[in-house]
Design an enzyme around this catalytic site. Structure first.
Site, PDB file in Angstrom:
ATOM      1  N   PRO A  10       0.789  -1.223   0.000  1.00 39.71           N
ATOM      2  CA  PRO A  10       0.000   0.000   0.000  1.00 39.71           C
ATOM      3  C   PRO A  10       0.823   1.277   0.000  1.00 39.71           C
ATOM      4  O   PRO A  10       1.851   1.366   0.672  1.00 39.71           O
ATOM      5  CB  PRO A  10      -0.819  -0.106   1.299  1.00 39.71           C
ATOM      6  CG  PRO A  10      -0.115  -1.108   2.131  1.00 39.71           C
ATOM      7  CD  PRO A  10       0.529  -2.065   1.174  1.00 39.71           C
ATOM      8  N   ASN A  11       0.315   2.217  -0.774  1.00 39.20           N
ATOM      9  CA  ASN A  11       0.852   3.580  -0.899  1.00 39.20           C
ATOM     10  C   ASN A  11       2.148   3.661  -1.693  1.00 39.20           C
ATOM     11  O   ASN A  11       2.638   4.753  -1.973  1.00 39.20           O
ATOM     12  CB  ASN A  11       1.029   4.239   0.492  1.00 39.20           C
ATOM     13  CG  ASN A  11      -0.278   4.299   1.244  1.00 39.20           C
ATOM     14  OD1 ASN A  11      -1.249   4.832   0.725  1.00 39.20           O
ATOM     15  ND2 ASN A  11      -0.334   3.713   2.430  1.00 39.20           N
ATOM     16  N   ARG A  18       5.096  10.772  -2.780  1.00 36.78           N
ATOM     17  CA  ARG A  18       4.750  10.533  -1.390  1.00 36.78           C
ATOM     18  C   ARG A  18       5.937  10.841  -0.471  1.00 36.78           C
ATOM     19  O   ARG A  18       6.992  10.213  -0.597  1.00 36.78           O
ATOM     20  CB  ARG A  18       4.389   9.046  -1.257  1.00 36.78           C
ATOM     21  CG  ARG A  18       4.185   8.575   0.146  1.00 36.78           C
ATOM     22  CD  ARG A  18       4.184   7.054   0.210  1.00 36.78           C
ATOM     23  NE  ARG A  18       3.885   6.623   1.550  1.00 36.78           N
ATOM     24  CZ  ARG A  18       4.148   5.422   2.028  1.00 36.78           C
ATOM     25  NH1 ARG A  18       4.710   4.509   1.251  1.00 36.78           N
ATOM     26  NH2 ARG A  18       3.857   5.117   3.262  1.00 36.78           N
ATOM     27  N   TYR A  23      10.995   8.987   1.243  1.00 35.16           N
ATOM     28  CA  TYR A  23      11.049   7.940   0.217  1.00 35.16           C
ATOM     29  C   TYR A  23      11.737   8.367  -1.073  1.00 35.16           C
ATOM     30  O   TYR A  23      11.849   7.565  -2.001  1.00 35.16           O
ATOM     31  CB  TYR A  23       9.618   7.450  -0.084  1.00 35.16           C
ATOM     32  CG  TYR A  23       8.940   6.864   1.146  1.00 35.16           C
ATOM     33  CD1 TYR A  23       9.399   5.680   1.722  1.00 35.16           C
ATOM     34  CD2 TYR A  23       7.870   7.508   1.761  1.00 35.16           C
ATOM     35  CE1 TYR A  23       8.802   5.152   2.865  1.00 35.16           C
ATOM     36  CE2 TYR A  23       7.262   6.990   2.894  1.00 35.16           C
ATOM     37  CZ  TYR A  23       7.735   5.815   3.442  1.00 35.16           C
ATOM     38  OH  TYR A  23       7.146   5.292   4.567  1.00 35.16           O
ATOM     39  N   ASN A  74       8.033  -5.470  -0.585  1.00 36.48           N
ATOM     40  CA  ASN A  74       7.884  -4.314   0.297  1.00 36.48           C
ATOM     41  C   ASN A  74       6.404  -4.244   0.635  1.00 36.48           C
ATOM     42  O   ASN A  74       5.590  -3.771  -0.155  1.00 36.48           O
ATOM     43  CB  ASN A  74       8.348  -3.023  -0.387  1.00 36.48           C
ATOM     44  CG  ASN A  74       8.310  -1.830   0.571  1.00 36.48           C
ATOM     45  OD1 ASN A  74       7.697  -1.907   1.641  1.00 36.48           O
ATOM     46  ND2 ASN A  74       8.951  -0.746   0.196  1.00 36.48           N
ATOM     47  N   ALA A  77       2.969  -0.657   5.058  1.00 39.27           N
ATOM     48  CA  ALA A  77       2.494  -0.689   6.444  1.00 39.27           C
ATOM     49  C   ALA A  77       1.963  -2.063   6.854  1.00 39.27           C
ATOM     50  O   ALA A  77       1.901  -2.370   8.054  1.00 39.27           O
ATOM     51  CB  ALA A  77       1.427   0.380   6.654  1.00 39.27           C
ATOM     52  N   GLU A  98      12.318  -9.404   2.440  1.00 41.29           N
ATOM     53  CA  GLU A  98      11.597  -8.211   2.908  1.00 41.29           C
ATOM     54  C   GLU A  98      12.444  -6.975   2.628  1.00 41.29           C
ATOM     55  O   GLU A  98      13.637  -6.950   2.954  1.00 41.29           O
ATOM     56  CB  GLU A  98      11.344  -8.346   4.415  1.00 41.29           C
ATOM     57  CG  GLU A  98      10.723  -7.105   5.039  1.00 41.29           C
ATOM     58  CD  GLU A  98      10.556  -7.225   6.557  1.00 41.29           C
ATOM     59  OE1 GLU A  98      10.758  -8.340   7.115  1.00 41.29           O
ATOM     60  OE2 GLU A  98      10.251  -6.206   7.184  1.00 41.29           O
ATOM     61  N   HIS A 100      12.587  -2.567   2.646  1.00 41.49           N
ATOM     62  CA  HIS A 100      12.041  -1.242   2.963  1.00 41.49           C
ATOM     63  C   HIS A 100      12.956  -0.175   2.397  1.00 41.49           C
ATOM     64  O   HIS A 100      14.185  -0.314   2.458  1.00 41.49           O
ATOM     65  CB  HIS A 100      11.894  -1.045   4.477  1.00 41.49           C
ATOM     66  CG  HIS A 100      10.996  -2.064   5.081  1.00 41.49           C
ATOM     67  ND1 HIS A 100       9.635  -2.021   4.915  1.00 41.49           N
ATOM     68  CD2 HIS A 100      11.271  -3.197   5.771  1.00 41.49           C
ATOM     69  CE1 HIS A 100       9.106  -3.078   5.505  1.00 41.49           C
ATOM     70  NE2 HIS A 100      10.070  -3.815   6.026  1.00 41.49           N
ATOM     71  N   ARG A 107      12.792   5.019  12.664  1.00 41.70           N
ATOM     72  CA  ARG A 107      11.527   5.765  12.614  1.00 41.70           C
ATOM     73  C   ARG A 107      10.677   5.456  13.863  1.00 41.70           C
ATOM     74  O   ARG A 107      11.196   4.969  14.863  1.00 41.70           O
ATOM     75  CB  ARG A 107      10.820   5.436  11.305  1.00 41.70           C
ATOM     76  CG  ARG A 107      11.670   5.836  10.080  1.00 41.70           C
ATOM     77  CD  ARG A 107      10.964   5.557   8.775  1.00 41.70           C
ATOM     78  NE  ARG A 107       9.749   6.352   8.651  1.00 41.70           N
ATOM     79  CZ  ARG A 107       8.808   6.123   7.723  1.00 41.70           C
ATOM     80  NH1 ARG A 107       8.968   5.134   6.844  1.00 41.70           N
ATOM     81  NH2 ARG A 107       7.736   6.879   7.655  1.00 41.70           N
TER      82      ARG A 107
HETATM   83  C1  DQA Z   1       8.094   1.179   4.048  1.00 41.27           C
HETATM   84  C2  DQA Z   1       8.130   1.435   5.556  1.00 41.27           C
HETATM   85  C3  DQA Z   1       6.754   1.220   6.179  1.00 41.27           C
HETATM   86  O1  DQA Z   1       6.801   1.476   7.571  1.00 41.27           O
HETATM   87  C4  DQA Z   1       5.753   2.170   5.547  1.00 41.27           C
HETATM   88  O2  DQA Z   1       4.473   1.937   6.073  1.00 41.27           O
HETATM   89  C5  DQA Z   1       5.752   2.115   4.060  1.00 41.27           C
HETATM   90  C6  DQA Z   1       7.031   2.006   3.359  1.00 41.27           C
HETATM   91  C7  DQA Z   1       9.442   1.506   3.378  1.00 41.27           C
HETATM   92  O3  DQA Z   1       9.636   1.073   2.258  1.00 41.27           O
HETATM   93  O4  DQA Z   1      10.270   2.213   3.964  1.00 41.27           O
HETATM   94  O5  DQA Z   1       4.721   2.234   3.420  1.00 41.27           O
HETATM   95  O6  DQA Z   1       7.828  -0.197   3.839  1.00 41.27           O
END
Ligand code: DQA
Length: 141
Positions: A10-11, A18, A23, A74, A77, A98, A100, A107
């Site tokens: 998501p997102n 964003r 990011y 990735n 959240a 995994e 990020h 954070r």
């Molecule tokens: C994320 C880190 C997560 O905490 C966050 O909710 C994201 C992006 C990252 O790529 O740094 O959406 O996965």
């Protein structure tokens, strides 16, 4: 030929727009173009969804394909909340890394916990979009 699938949660469709301070300002499309030219021998597939169920369906659909070298995930959240995605990763055969973009450990505390880390092959976090390239390198080893 190795085939690797990147799944973004998501997102992450908003990358480039964003929270660029966290990011970066590059889009996932430009990241994918860079990865495809850096790894010309690799067949690189990409899937993004904002829905937990769609991510699980994709893991099920691809995760038993013996010709798939690995999945770079990735989960956004959902990393911090989704036992269902963790269970899907446990259920499949294909290794999952995994990833990020940000250093989640630097954070908010809620981002320090990952429900998926224990069932992933490894974790790469904090290197911006280069995290995806590092995960691919790990899968190709
Ligand atoms: C994320 C880190 C997560 O905490 C966050 O909710 C994201 C992006 C990252 O790529 O740094 O959406 O996965």
């Amino acid at each position: 030929m190795n085939r690797i699938l990147i799944i973004n949660g998501p997102n992450l469709n908003l990358l480039g727009r964003r929270e660029p301070d966290i990011y970066g300002s590059a889009t996932m499309q430009s990241c994918l173009a860079g990865l495809r030219s850096a790894f010309p021998e690799l067949s690189l597939d990409y899937f993004q969804s904002n829905s937990e169920g769609a991510i699980i369906d994709k893991l099920h659909a691809e995760g038993f394909d013996a010709s798939l070298t690995g999945i770079v995930l990735n989960a956004g959240a959902y990393t911090h909340t989704s036992l269902a995605i963790a269970d899907a990763i446990s259920a499949i055969d294909v290794p999952v890394i995994e990833v990020h973009i940000s250093n989640v450990h630097a954070r908010e505390e809620i981002r320090h916990r990952s429900l998926i880390s224990p069932v992933c092959r490894g974790v790469i976090a904090g290197f911006g979009l280069d995290s995806y390239r590092l995960a691919i390198l790990a899968l190709l080893k």
